[in-house]
Design an enzyme around this catalytic site. Structure first.
Site, mmCIF file in Angstrom:
data_model
loop_
_atom_site.group_PDB
_atom_site.id
_atom_site.type_symbol
_atom_site.label_atom_id
_atom_site.label_comp_id
_atom_site.label_asym_id
_atom_site.label_seq_id
_atom_site.Cartn_x
_atom_site.Cartn_y
_atom_site.Cartn_z
ATOM 1 N N ARG A 44 4.858 7.083 1.336
ATOM 2 C CA ARG A 44 5.598 6.074 1.918
ATOM 3 C C ARG A 44 4.847 4.538 1.249
ATOM 4 N NH1 ARG A 44 3.746 2.450 6.483
ATOM 5 N NH2 ARG A 44 2.169 4.320 6.702
ATOM 6 N N TYR A 45 5.680 4.043 0.441
ATOM 7 C CA TYR A 45 5.236 2.901 -0.273
ATOM 8 C C TYR A 45 5.682 1.788 0.754
ATOM 9 C CZ TYR A 45 4.067 5.194 -4.684
ATOM 10 O OH TYR A 45 3.863 6.059 -5.550
ATOM 11 N N CYS A 46 4.596 1.136 1.305
ATOM 12 C CA CYS A 46 4.981 0.031 2.517
ATOM 13 C C CYS A 46 4.816 -1.274 1.708
ATOM 14 C CB CYS A 46 3.792 0.554 3.245
ATOM 15 S SG CYS A 46 3.910 -0.877 4.714
ATOM 16 N N ILE A 47 5.759 -1.826 1.367
ATOM 17 C CA ILE A 47 5.973 -3.151 0.650
ATOM 18 C C ILE A 47 6.140 -4.179 1.105
ATOM 19 C CG2 ILE A 47 6.743 -3.846 -1.580
ATOM 20 C CD1 ILE A 47 5.221 -1.248 -2.026
ATOM 21 N N HIS B 244 0.839 -1.056 -0.149
ATOM 22 C CA HIS B 244 -0.116 -0.037 0.012
ATOM 23 C C HIS B 244 0.906 1.347 -0.052
ATOM 24 C CE1 HIS B 244 -2.808 -3.223 1.593
ATOM 25 N NE2 HIS B 244 -3.711 -2.458 0.851
#
Length: 151
Positions: A119-122, A106
């Site tokens: 913030r690309y939370c991967i 997300h």
């Protein structure tokens, strides 16, 4: 057509772990803090585990404290597709690899302001890391210039 092609479902089931398959194909989320790349800061490139397509570089990774790898941006917005996600009683933006349609994680608007505020939370399970020293031999030499540009 992209040179990075998603494998068939049968091949994915044979080559991925159950967690990798569930995360990328069924939009599951791996446990926080104990995943492979949460505290990983080696120089290199992160690629889609299902297709090999480059998605993120280590110079855009930061310590967010969220429990998953966090990046300020993808290598290119053309590689990412965003979708509204209303699961689990929340409204979020899901991030998928555009070419393979694999679930990555997300994106949130609480990242470092000086780098765009995202913030690309991967999920680590959606990624494969290629160390900088191996990028050329692994077929990712064209992306070495990204490290010179980010210094």
């Amino acid at each position: 057509m992209s040179k990075y092609q998603k494998k068939s479902d049968g091949e994915l089931k044979r080559t991925l772990t159950k967690l990798q398959y569930d995360v990328t194909q069924n939009a599951h989320t791996e446990p926080p803090y104990t995943n492979e790349y949460n505290r990983h800061y080696e120089k290199g490139i992160y690629v889609d585990i299902t297709s090999g397509e480059p998605l993120f570089i280590s110079t855009d990774k930061f310590k967010s404290g969220c429990g998953w790898p966090a990046f300020t941006k993808p290598i290119s917005q053309d590689l990412i597709a965003n979708y509204r996600d209303e699961s689990h009683g929340m409204i979020r933006t899901e991030v998928r690899a555009k070419n393979s349609n694999s679930h990555l994680g997300h994106v949130f608007r609480d990242g470092p302001e000086e780098h765009g505020g995202l913030r690309y939370c991967i999920n680590s399970a959606a990624l494969k890391f290629i160390p900088f020293a191996e990028m050329e031999s692994a077929g990712y030499g064209e992306y070495l210039k990204l490290f010179k540009e980010s210094n």
